[in-house]
Design an enzyme around this catalytic site. Structure first.
Site, PDB file in Angstrom:
ATOM      1  N   ILE B  11     -11.392  30.262  18.276  1.00  0.00           N
ATOM      2  CA  ILE B  11     -10.962  31.656  18.802  1.00  0.00           C
ATOM      3  C   ILE B  11     -10.206  31.650  19.761  1.00  0.00           C
ATOM      4  O   ILE B  11     -10.574  31.919  21.032  1.00  0.00           O
ATOM      5  CB  ILE B  11     -12.402  32.517  19.017  1.00  0.00           C
ATOM      6  CG1 ILE B  11     -11.996  33.918  19.156  1.00  0.00           C
ATOM      7  CG2 ILE B  11     -13.151  31.947  20.015  1.00  0.00           C
ATOM      8  CD1 ILE B  11     -13.359  34.922  18.885  1.00  0.00           C
ATOM      9  N   THR B  13      -5.714  32.166  20.111  1.00  0.00           N
ATOM     10  CA  THR B  13      -4.730  33.671  20.268  1.00  0.00           C
ATOM     11  C   THR B  13      -4.979  34.360  18.820  1.00  0.00           C
ATOM     12  O   THR B  13      -5.248  35.431  18.878  1.00  0.00           O
ATOM     13  CB  THR B  13      -3.225  33.107  20.277  1.00  0.00           C
ATOM     14  OG1 THR B  13      -3.194  32.089  21.371  1.00  0.00           O
ATOM     15  CG2 THR B  13      -2.351  34.414  20.343  1.00  0.00           C
ATOM     16  N   VAL B  14      -4.974  33.792  17.773  1.00  0.00           N
ATOM     17  CA  VAL B  14      -5.022  34.503  16.475  1.00  0.00           C
ATOM     18  C   VAL B  14      -6.607  34.771  16.222  1.00  0.00           C
ATOM     19  O   VAL B  14      -6.903  35.821  15.925  1.00  0.00           O
ATOM     20  CB  VAL B  14      -4.664  33.405  15.377  1.00  0.00           C
ATOM     21  CG1 VAL B  14      -4.819  34.175  14.102  1.00  0.00           C
ATOM     22  CG2 VAL B  14      -3.067  33.243  15.539  1.00  0.00           C
ATOM     23  N   GLY B  16      -8.785  35.519  18.452  1.00  0.00           N
ATOM     24  CA  GLY B  16      -9.120  36.752  19.335  1.00  0.00           C
ATOM     25  C   GLY B  16      -8.548  37.937  18.680  1.00  0.00           C
ATOM     26  O   GLY B  16      -9.260  38.852  18.599  1.00  0.00           O
ATOM     27  N   ALA B  33     -11.872  47.821   1.680  1.00  0.00           N
ATOM     28  CA  ALA B  33     -12.497  46.986   0.912  1.00  0.00           C
ATOM     29  C   ALA B  33     -13.687  47.201   0.272  1.00  0.00           C
ATOM     30  O   ALA B  33     -14.107  46.353  -0.621  1.00  0.00           O
ATOM     31  CB  ALA B  33     -12.707  45.514   1.961  1.00  0.00           C
ATOM     32  N   GLY B 134       4.035  34.956   9.574  1.00  0.00           N
ATOM     33  CA  GLY B 134       2.763  35.798  10.329  1.00  0.00           C
ATOM     34  C   GLY B 134       2.618  37.037   9.700  1.00  0.00           C
ATOM     35  O   GLY B 134       1.816  37.166   8.781  1.00  0.00           O
ATOM     36  N   GLU B 190       6.952  26.962  23.108  1.00  0.00           N
ATOM     37  CA  GLU B 190       5.813  26.243  24.147  1.00  0.00           C
ATOM     38  C   GLU B 190       6.307  25.103  24.881  1.00  0.00           C
ATOM     39  O   GLU B 190       7.408  24.759  24.870  1.00  0.00           O
ATOM     40  CB  GLU B 190       4.782  25.725  22.918  1.00  0.00           C
ATOM     41  CG  GLU B 190       4.598  26.773  21.999  1.00  0.00           C
ATOM     42  CD  GLU B 190       3.450  26.287  20.805  1.00  0.00           C
ATOM     43  OE1 GLU B 190       2.603  25.125  21.549  1.00  0.00           O
ATOM     44  OE2 GLU B 190       3.561  26.594  19.834  1.00  0.00           O
ATOM     45  N   LYS B 205       6.838  26.042   6.450  1.00  0.00           N
ATOM     46  CA  LYS B 205       6.823  27.696   5.692  1.00  0.00           C
ATOM     47  C   LYS B 205       7.647  27.374   4.471  1.00  0.00           C
ATOM     48  O   LYS B 205       7.387  27.984   3.377  1.00  0.00           O
ATOM     49  CB  LYS B 205       7.131  28.409   6.878  1.00  0.00           C
ATOM     50  CG  LYS B 205       6.131  28.529   8.003  1.00  0.00           C
ATOM     51  CD  LYS B 205       6.768  29.240   9.013  1.00  0.00           C
ATOM     52  CE  LYS B 205       5.843  29.502  10.512  1.00  0.00           C
ATOM     53  NZ  LYS B 205       6.435  30.018  11.641  1.00  0.00           N
TER      54      LYS B 205
END
EC number: 1.1.1.3
Lengths: 436, 436
Positions: B11, B13-14, B16, B33, B134, B190, B205
């Site tokens: 948990i 950055t993503v 969260g 859904a 993303g 980074e 990717k």
């Protein structure tokens, strides 16, 4: 496994594309779908032409009902268009237990609620990716790709004819009527271009996207529909000088008080990607609270681009044939019992910025009078462009960009400005969206 | 109906973002859904920080295996990253019969074949929309939106860090090292930016997209990977003068002889929409034989944009939980038994255009010598830019754009050019794609 059997209603431009692409790419499509997809029968009033097209590779009939009632056929593809017979045939196909794919935006925008209700009761799928922005998979992006988001707004260049005309008007500095004739000559505009240039086609598509984005019923009758026929070349030029481009946008926005659903010429900052979508291309910008801005771009019309969307729907349906309705994506992205009837706001209640062009007397105090009226209506000015009066002229053009305000306040202010003795002719008002 | 129970591995950055968005938009997500999606347990080595984040709304454990082996949990979301422990945990989750969602491009690009094989045998779903670009639903577009097409090529700006650096280099005329430091200060790069600036992230990717587009296995080890560290500001300037912009593109192309899979700085015409994708934004251009060009644009990284993709996968899996595997979209768009092992071409065999910059003596006959060598290798010149030599200088820059040729022919020609006495220093070669 036996190929899925498809019946085609209408084999014009799009139908021909579906037939051609299904045949040309049958290997790839079967490898993806897990089984073949085969056009079993084509119904078209022009039987001769249809036979010439499909050769002996499908049956050709003149009676659409022979397709609908054919027990061999699993999926009916409606490519007739319009609200008339197409509606009856789609409802009959549903009643006969067929799944339906359609490229008919008018039908979905105007009669979608009735069609989806019937399909839900009968337990069949109705897919319509081709109804909005041709080959761009925007329906799939909205229904499935952005399910995590509260979608806040959508703004789309969703009519290629008008975008072609606007691009040409700007590029060549020509007026609307001249470019329209050129567009008709080149095949970018139809002989009767009314639905395109008056914004009706874009409003059909904006209506469909609003329903899917916000979980509301189709409410085409409440959409504000305004085309590009009254657009003056000079406003395109002034907008450009201020860093904006004019596009015909279909806009759907969710606000605290309701939904905005409107089609009209719109100034957008030139630096936005969507402002640079030229010619007959389409693009839809979607803002979701989690994902932020996303944009989808491609060909919004044409034989094979539209066929691409129709066939994608056929593959989706093929995969889900054996699954229960709960496994399907809901027609309008939200589960049928979760669709909520949110008000479409009347135009007086929408919030936007404005471009104003006024013909004013070239004398002191004019600007002060105008800004005073705007201020009295709590409208603040973002930018001004005042031309020097031409030699020997006593009047000049004044262009103002305003910050956001409610449309009713702007209309009240314009009425007062119009009454000023120093203001000649009609005040030109074009809405402006920042799209950030 | 009982909400779907999700276990979160990691948990940061993503993670969260996933937690926050699922909670904030739970109403909309459930309405779409058909049932709620609930984070049951979070596993993170930093238990204290995780507890602070999730409060009492989910269990927090330090041991990922407590999530994997929890019989209450339906879907495991892997957000640890890297090839190490993440691989073991994903395979264990699959073995335990859990469906898996991951944002881990390195894992999918390098170990995807093994993971999908295991998932197929176990009959579970593995979804990875967040692994590429993303928040942009590009995996969905490729796997489902464009199923009608033979996809001919994909070209993507799929690394935000390098696109930010290139945008800044161009805007401000600065060199790579200076902008990298600025990017690190602003959080766009980074502390160890190697994977981004050397093109590895983009290659992961591109590999994933190539597999989905062409129905081939993941072949990351065969990708050509070239970053932007050696890019000179002067080439960005010359490219601009010639009407081109330099972007780090991930390219996957299907040719008659095989597949091209390559990441490198690329000149693209400034007038293409994708050339105008600035800053940290991502965009992927896809060319299908039926649909033509389509483009998908949005944020390629960040907490909530990436969460948007993860949650879209959760909704897809939720819908299909009760359906048989045949109703699912195949992992790699093509049915597992229809994936074909097409060769990834070595770089000598790829076909592209080139930008060449040479430092040449400012004397007669130099250009003739160079064009003669190019012609001998059947390489024709599309455009030339020859600078006047600066006052007192005996050398000047010569820039040439060529038409398409095989890379091996270009390398042979460059070697000969390099041997000319009138050519100083190294010949700079940057590939050029027209993207039309």
């Amino acid at each position: 496994m036996k190929p899925i059997q498809v019946g085609l209603l209408g084999i014009g431009t799009v139908g021909g594309g579906v037939f051609t692409v299904l045949e040309r790419n049958q290997d790839e499509i079967t490898r993806r779908a897990g089984r073949g997809i085969r056009i079993n029968t084509v119904a078209d009033l022009n039987v001769e032409r249809a036979k010439e097209l499909v050769k002996d590779r499908a049956q050709v009939v003149s009676d659409a009902r022979a397709v609908i009632n054919n027990p061999e056929i699993d999926i009916v593809v409606e490519l007739i268009g319009g609200y008339g017979i197409a509606k009856d045939l789609v409802l009959e196909a549903i009643a006969a237990g067929k799944h339906v794919v359609t490229a008919n935006k008018a039908l979905i925008a105007v009669h979608g609620n009735e069609i989806f209700k019937a399909a839900h009761e009968k337990g069949v799928m109705v897919a319509f990716e081709a109804a909005v922005a041709g080959g761009i998979p925007i329906i799939k992006a909205l229904r499935e790709g952005l399910t995590a988001n509260r979608i806040e707004w959508i703004a789309g260049i969703i009519n290629g004819t008008t975008n072609f005309i606007l691009s040409e008007m700007r590029d060549k500095g020509l007026d609307f009527a001249t470019v329209l004739k050129e567009a008709q000559r080149l095949g970018y505009a139809e002989a009767d271009p009314t639905f395109d240039i008056e914004g009706v086609d874009a409003a059909h598509k904006a209506t469909i996207m609003s329903a899917i984005a916000f979980g509301i019923p189709m409410q085409f009758e409440k959409a504000h529909v305004e085309g590009i026929t009254k657009l003056d070349a000079i406003d395109i030029k002034y907008a450009e000088q201020l860093g904006y481009r004019i596009k015909l946008l279909g806009i759907a926005k969710k606000t605290a008080t309701g939904v905005e659903l409107r089609v009209h010429p719109t100034l957008i900052p030139t630096k936005r990607l969507i402002a640079n979508v030229e010619g007959a291309m389409n693009a839809v910008q979607v803002f979701g609270d989690a994902v932020g801005t996303t944009l989808y771009y491609g060909k919004g019309a044409g034989s094979e681009p539209t066929a691409s969307a129709v066939i994608a729907d056929l593959v989706d349906i093929t995969r889900l044939l054996g699954a229960s309705p709960e496994s399907r994506v809901p027609y309008l992205a939200f589960q049928p019992d979760a669709v909520r009837d949110i008000t479409v706001l009347p135009m007086g209640e929408i919030t936007t910025s404005y471009y104003l062009r006024l013909r004013v007397a070239d004398q002191a105090g004019v600007l002060a009078d105008i800004t005073k009226i705007l201020a009295a209506h709590s409208i603040s000015i973002d930018a001004l462009l005042q031309k020097e009066a031409d030699e020997g002229e006593s009047q000049t053009d004044l262009v103002a960009l305003t910050h956001e305000t409610k449309e009713k306040h702007m209309l009240a202010a314009i009425q007062e400005i119009q009454n000023l003795k120093t203001v000649a002719g009609e005040v030109v008002k074009i809405r402006l969206e920042n799209l950030s």
